[in-house]
Design a protein around this motif. Structure first.
Motif, PDB file in Angstrom:
ATOM      1  N   THR A  22     -32.287   1.127  39.306  1.00  0.00           N
ATOM      2  CA  THR A  22     -32.450   1.352  37.872  1.00  0.00           C
ATOM      3  C   THR A  22     -33.805   0.824  37.460  1.00  0.00           C
ATOM      4  O   THR A  22     -34.301  -0.146  38.036  1.00  0.00           O
ATOM      5  CB  THR A  22     -31.371   0.631  37.044  1.00  0.00           C
ATOM      6  OG1 THR A  22     -31.328  -0.729  37.494  1.00  0.00           O
ATOM      7  CG2 THR A  22     -30.019   1.259  37.224  1.00  0.00           C
ATOM      8  N   GLY A  23     -34.355   1.491  36.495  1.00  0.00           N
ATOM      9  CA  GLY A  23     -35.664   1.014  36.029  1.00  0.00           C
ATOM     10  C   GLY A  23     -35.914   1.555  34.660  1.00  0.00           C
ATOM     11  O   GLY A  23     -35.038   2.176  34.047  1.00  0.00           O
ATOM     12  N   ARG A  24     -37.096   1.335  34.195  1.00  0.00           N
ATOM     13  CA  ARG A  24     -37.416   1.875  32.875  1.00  0.00           C
ATOM     14  C   ARG A  24     -38.401   3.009  33.048  1.00  0.00           C
ATOM     15  O   ARG A  24     -39.346   2.915  33.797  1.00  0.00           O
ATOM     16  CB  ARG A  24     -38.026   0.765  32.002  1.00  0.00           C
ATOM     17  CG  ARG A  24     -37.019  -0.335  31.747  1.00  0.00           C
ATOM     18  CD  ARG A  24     -37.170  -0.958  30.369  1.00  0.00           C
ATOM     19  NE  ARG A  24     -36.002  -1.796  30.089  1.00  0.00           N
ATOM     20  CZ  ARG A  24     -34.958  -1.375  29.372  1.00  0.00           C
ATOM     21  NH1 ARG A  24     -34.956  -0.185  28.857  1.00  0.00           N
ATOM     22  NH2 ARG A  24     -33.927  -2.167  29.184  1.00  0.00           N
ATOM     23  N   ASN A  25     -38.168   4.058  32.317  1.00  0.00           N
ATOM     24  CA  ASN A  25     -39.050   5.209  32.467  1.00  0.00           C
ATOM     25  C   ASN A  25     -40.189   5.135  31.453  1.00  0.00           C
ATOM     26  O   ASN A  25     -40.358   4.148  30.738  1.00  0.00           O
ATOM     27  CB  ASN A  25     -38.269   6.514  32.340  1.00  0.00           C
ATOM     28  CG  ASN A  25     -37.719   6.713  30.933  1.00  0.00           C
ATOM     29  OD1 ASN A  25     -38.005   5.946  30.005  1.00  0.00           O
ATOM     30  ND2 ASN A  25     -36.918   7.751  30.788  1.00  0.00           N
ATOM     31  N   ASN A  28     -39.583   3.986  28.069  1.00  0.00           N
ATOM     32  CA  ASN A  28     -38.931   2.679  28.058  1.00  0.00           C
ATOM     33  C   ASN A  28     -37.408   2.759  27.958  1.00  0.00           C
ATOM     34  O   ASN A  28     -36.766   1.874  27.413  1.00  0.00           O
ATOM     35  CB  ASN A  28     -39.487   1.826  26.904  1.00  0.00           C
ATOM     36  CG  ASN A  28     -39.416   0.345  27.277  1.00  0.00           C
ATOM     37  OD1 ASN A  28     -39.533  -0.016  28.445  1.00  0.00           O
ATOM     38  ND2 ASN A  28     -39.189  -0.505  26.295  1.00  0.00           N
ATOM     39  N   MET A  29     -36.875   3.874  28.483  1.00  0.00           N
ATOM     40  CA  MET A  29     -35.417   3.998  28.503  1.00  0.00           C
ATOM     41  C   MET A  29     -34.924   3.717  29.899  1.00  0.00           C
ATOM     42  O   MET A  29     -35.601   4.030  30.876  1.00  0.00           O
ATOM     43  CB  MET A  29     -35.015   5.415  28.088  1.00  0.00           C
ATOM     44  CG  MET A  29     -35.186   5.582  26.598  1.00  0.00           C
ATOM     45  SD  MET A  29     -34.702   7.185  25.935  1.00  0.00           S
ATOM     46  CE  MET A  29     -34.261   8.189  27.267  1.00  0.00           C
ATOM     47  N   GLN A  30     -33.717   3.145  29.973  1.00  0.00           N
ATOM     48  CA  GLN A  30     -33.212   2.809  31.286  1.00  0.00           C
ATOM     49  C   GLN A  30     -32.747   4.069  32.006  1.00  0.00           C
ATOM     50  O   GLN A  30     -32.119   4.937  31.402  1.00  0.00           O
ATOM     51  CB  GLN A  30     -32.040   1.833  31.164  1.00  0.00           C
ATOM     52  CG  GLN A  30     -31.690   1.242  32.517  1.00  0.00           C
ATOM     53  CD  GLN A  30     -31.008  -0.093  32.385  1.00  0.00           C
ATOM     54  OE1 GLN A  30     -30.005  -0.198  31.699  1.00  0.00           O
ATOM     55  NE2 GLN A  30     -31.563  -1.095  33.020  1.00  0.00           N
ATOM     56  N   GLU A  31     -33.102   4.136  33.250  1.00  0.00           N
ATOM     57  CA  GLU A  31     -32.674   5.298  34.014  1.00  0.00           C
ATOM     58  C   GLU A  31     -32.256   4.871  35.416  1.00  0.00           C
ATOM     59  O   GLU A  31     -32.671   3.829  35.933  1.00  0.00           O
ATOM     60  CB  GLU A  31     -33.813   6.313  34.096  1.00  0.00           C
ATOM     61  CG  GLU A  31     -35.084   5.708  34.689  1.00  0.00           C
ATOM     62  CD  GLU A  31     -36.164   6.733  34.974  1.00  0.00           C
ATOM     63  OE1 GLU A  31     -35.936   7.917  34.687  1.00  0.00           O
ATOM     64  OE2 GLU A  31     -37.203   6.320  35.486  1.00  0.00           O
ATOM     65  N   THR A  32     -31.422   5.689  35.994  1.00  0.00           N
ATOM     66  CA  THR A  32     -31.011   5.458  37.379  1.00  0.00           C
ATOM     67  C   THR A  32     -31.639   6.521  38.258  1.00  0.00           C
ATOM     68  O   THR A  32     -31.651   7.686  37.883  1.00  0.00           O
ATOM     69  CB  THR A  32     -29.474   5.591  37.506  1.00  0.00           C
ATOM     70  OG1 THR A  32     -28.867   5.121  36.327  1.00  0.00           O
ATOM     71  CG2 THR A  32     -28.968   4.794  38.684  1.00  0.00           C
TER      72      THR A  32
END
Lengths: 402, 437
Positions: A22-25, A28-32
């Motif tokens: 998981t990270g931030r795109n 700045n939204m969390q994504e898997t």
């Protein structure tokens, strides 16, 4: 390992692991997403041992960037396709969930296959960006961006326009486009039906499992028949559960077909590029022809009926000096145009030559690979039949002891 | 003639024998002819009676070893018996040669019944008559009436309930013929039933209808009396063995019902699988038309799938025609057995009631009155007959199911063998290197 040593015979590439992260795109939204570990090994000549030279993680999007870059810089090459992002042509038991571990695993294999295809391609394997993809941990994306490949990409609209308006494309490309359309259609159909076949076969095998249970229950009330029934029931259970492995193996065959389904698109891309270049050429030739015509008209003093002649009549005469200037400009443009046309022509012919060479290479690869795929499919079927014979023979023996 | 407990009869009864009239039964042609599994009812005269070269030992190896493909023949059963001395059989009955008759009022099928016997009850050594289903039904009813203490084998269902099946289709007629043949053979093998007058008439009379109209009432003493047993007597206690049989039959019928449903489900799934295969194969052909070097391999795969489809269709047909009918037959058998058990209960109940009534009467003579004695006789006869029949039934059931299930296994093996052969044969085609590129 230096760039110069970079050749297919000396390295081994593997996509050895897949990891959910998981990270931030960018927003700045969390994504898997899934990241893949790429390991490169160089094979020592003397003892055939391989040494790990590079190891880095790449996510899916990196692979896409790599491919898009290759499409732009090698338009005459049938660029190997990436595996599917979403599970399609699934039969019911298989999950259509992209995060499903089986799917991720098959994707991992598909990506590895993609890299191996690149590495075994006589031209693509020498590409620097590809090399960096395998070796440059950080800033690879920036490096690719710096090539400006995105700007160089032909717009879809332009390509579409060319497809419709091109007058004289090379006949072989027309045929190839037709072939790739048909290939795509037939493989899609095949994959769809195969999925349904798998579904039905699953049903047949699983229902036999019920025999296991009922034979067991029945054996409880029988004296002499009991043992035979009971053990036969066990074989029915074995039969029913054997289908899981069988169908899992068949997925590999489906994946092989899918690769060539996606290859059809790559073929079409090459055809489109040819159409674009040819259209460009035709436009340039047309432009040149009209300029020449203009020039001629002006030179002959507008006696030839033409739009130019009419307008000059309408909007007043021009001075002979003006006319001279225009003729001179046109003559220069015509000269330039002729040069351009010449180089475009050359480019076009080069493209056709190179593209066709790669297409021939591709054809051989395709024939070889698909034959292998069919053979392995037949082998799978044979194995399934042998298992079936085994189970039923065992069951028959149990029945004979009833 | 049965008039009491079964005596040692001069002939039949279960004994070790080879089911001789293979070709008469017409359903074992698959034994000789390689791979051809559709029996022909017309192979009547292929073999002669008394051909003993294939006698199998008592309790020997099971039926299926006769030939790999013999399993589908329902009539290929061996009757193994505990009696060591197997006597010569003297009555052979076969059902074959179905023919359609079209009359103004109706259309129906008749079957040829061939009888060969050395028994004194038969005037001629050989008979050949034609009978229709109605006649079998009549026979069965007569047997039930006249031999109520015995288990009468079931007939195939009168009406076709499920689906829209063509009564005159080859498959249906053949399935029915096999069942009718089995019905008569079971009677033939029964030491008491085979001597029944109605059975004799059925086998020999030129005009059965005339006999039916005469209303032959050759009921036996036992039959007569049992017929008039009224219900309404309460049973004190059922002898253990009959209670056990009753429970067994309940569970047995249940399990068979489940197996029937499973088999039907399998057929349904197989048919749906077949439908998909039929679309799958041709796609390879379509693809083959696009290709050059791959054209032959792809066409080969298409043909292969076609062969597998054909093999699958055979499998489902066989299951429908051979497997399901026998299951259903045994369910019917269980049902009719249960009603015989009920009758037995009634007889016992009547006896017990009468006995009780006598015990309560004060003016009691020390000797037990005649009618109570008659009741006791009746009950004991019934019990003995039933017991013997049950044992026979259990034995036959074991043979029948062994054969049926081995047959099912065999059909599946054959299916896989056919598919295996198809796929193995295209491997060399796929591996072939082409000269021209």
């Amino acid at each position: 390992m230096t760039e110069s040593n970079f050749s297919l015979k000396k390295i081994e590439i593997s996509v050895s692991e897949a990891e959910k992260r998981t990270g931030r795109n960018a927003m700045n939204m969390q994504e898997t997403y899934t990241a893949y570990l790429i390991e490169t090994r160089s094979v020592e000549h003397s003892d055939g041992q391989s040494v790990l030279t590079d190891s880095l993680w790449r996510r899916c999007s990196a692979f896409e960037w790599l491919r898009n870059y290759l499409l732009v810089y090698y338009p005459h090459i049938v660029v190997p396709p990436l595996p599917e992002k979403r599970a399609e042509f699934v039969w019911h038991k298989l999950s259509a969930d992209n995060m499903d571990p089986d799917f991720v695993e098959r994707r991992r294999i598909g990506l590895e296959n993609f890299l191996l295809r690149l590495a075994s391609h006589p031209i693509l394997c020498r590409d620097k960006i590809f090399y960096l993809f395998l070796t440059q941990e950080g800033n690879w994306k920036e490096t690719v961006n710096e090539t400006g490949f995105q700007l160089k990409a032909d717009s879809r609209l332009k390509a579409l326009n060319a497809t419709f308006r091109v007058k004289n494309p090379d006949k072989r490309f027309i045929e190839l486009k037709h072939y790739s359309d048909e290939l795509q259609s037939v493989i899609s159909h095949l994959l769809r039906v195969r999925a349904r076949v798998a579904d039905r076969l699953y049903g047949v095998y699983k229902v036999h499992g019920n025999y296991g249970r009922v034979f067991s229950e029945w054996s409880a009330i029988e004296k002499e028949m009991g043992d035979g029934l009971q053990s036969a029931g066990h074989h029915m259970d074995v039969y029913a559960s054997s289908i899981d492995d069988i169908l899992e193996d068949e997925e590999h065959y489906a994946d092989q077909l899918k690769e060539y389904l996606f290859y059809a698109e790559a073929l079409r891309a090459v055809c489109r590029k040819h159409e674009l270049m040819q259209y460009d050429l035709e436009m340039a030739a047309q432009d040149l022809a009209s300029k020449k015509q203009q020039c001629e008209e002006l030179a002959t003093g507008g006696e030839l009926f033409s739009i130019w002649g009419v307008t000059t009549q309408l909007f007043g005469q021009e001075t002979p000096e003006q006319r001279e200037a225009r003729i001179k400009m046109l003559e220069e443009q015509i000269k330039e145009g002729e040069q351009q046309l010449k180089s475009k022509n050359l480019e076009g012919r080069e493209f056709v030559k190179n593209a066709w060479a790669d297409i021939e290479r591709f054809k051989e690869q395709k024939n070889h690979d698909l034959k292998e795929a069919l053979i392995s499919y037949a082998v799978m079927q044979i194995s399934m039949c042998k298992k079936g014979i085994q189970v039923w023979t065992n069951a028959k023996e149990c029945f004979s002891k009833m | 003639m049965s008039g009491g407990p079964p005596k040692a009869l001069p002939s039949t009864g279960p004994q070790s024998l080879r089911d001789m009239p293979h070709p008469l039964a017409g359903s074992s042609s698959e034994e000789a002819v390689g791979g051809d599994s559709t029996p022909s009812p017309d192979l009547l005269t292929a073999r002669s009676f008394g051909d003993k070269d294939l006698i199998l030992p008592n309790g020997g190896t099971p039926a299926g070893t006769a030939s790999p493909a013999s399993s589908s023949s329902l009539l290929n059963r061996l009757q193994l018996d505990d009696d060591v001395d197997g006597e010569t059989r003297d009555l052979f009955v076969t059902v074959d040669d179905p023919k359609k008759h079209v009359c103004t009022m109706e259309t129906y099928i008749t079957y040829r019944i061939t009888t060969k016997s050395t028994r004194v009850e038969f005037d001629l050594p050989e008979y050949s008559v034609r009978r229709r289903y109605q006649d079998f039904d009549w026979l069965r009813n007569k047997l039930e009436e006249s031999q109520p203490t015995h288990l009468i084998p079931p007939l195939p269902e009168k009406f076709v309930v499920k689906g829209v099946v063509d009564r005159f289709s080859e498959e249906f007629v053949e399935t029915r013929r096999k069942a009718l043949d089995k019905f008569l053979k079971r009677i033939t093998d029964h030491p008491v039933l085979s001597f029944n007058e109605h059975f004799n008439v059925f086998l020999t009379a030129k005009d059965l209808n005339a006999h039916k109209k005469q209303g032959m009432a050759l009921l036996t003493r036992v039959g007569e009396s049992v017929k008039h047993v009224a219900g309404g007597y309460k049973l004190r206690s059922r002898p253990l063995e009959f209670a056990a049989i009753g429970e067994y039959l309940d569970t047995f019928a249940l399990k068979l019902g489940t197996i029937d449903r499973i088999a039907q489900r399998i057929i349904k799934e197989e048919i749906e699988y077949l439908v998909e295969l039929r679309e799958y194969g041709p796609v390879y052909s379509t693809w083959s038309a696009l290709e050059g070097e791959l054209a032959e391999p792809l066409e080969g795969v298409s043909a292969c799938i076609g062969s597998c489809s054909a093999a699958l269709e055979e499998l489902t047909d066989d299951t429908t025609e051979d497997f399901l009918p026998v299951l259903r037959e045994y369910i019917l058998y269980s049902d009719s057995m249960k009603s015989v058990l009920k009758k037995r209960d009634h007889v016992q109940a009547e006896y017990e009631a009468k006995l009780e009534a006598v015990a309560l009467r004060k003016e009691e003579r020390p000797k037990v009155p005649a009618d109570v004695e008659k009741c006791q006789d009746r009950m004991e006869c019934f019990n003995a007959d039933l017991k013997a029949d049950m044992e026979r039934w259990q034995n036959n059931k074991r043979q029948d199911f062994r054969q049926l299930l081995m047959g099912m296994a065999d059909k599946n093996i054959q299916y896989y063998e056919k598919c295996l052969m198809a796929w193995e044969s295209i491997i060399p085609l796929l591996q072939e290197k082409q000269e021209d590129k």
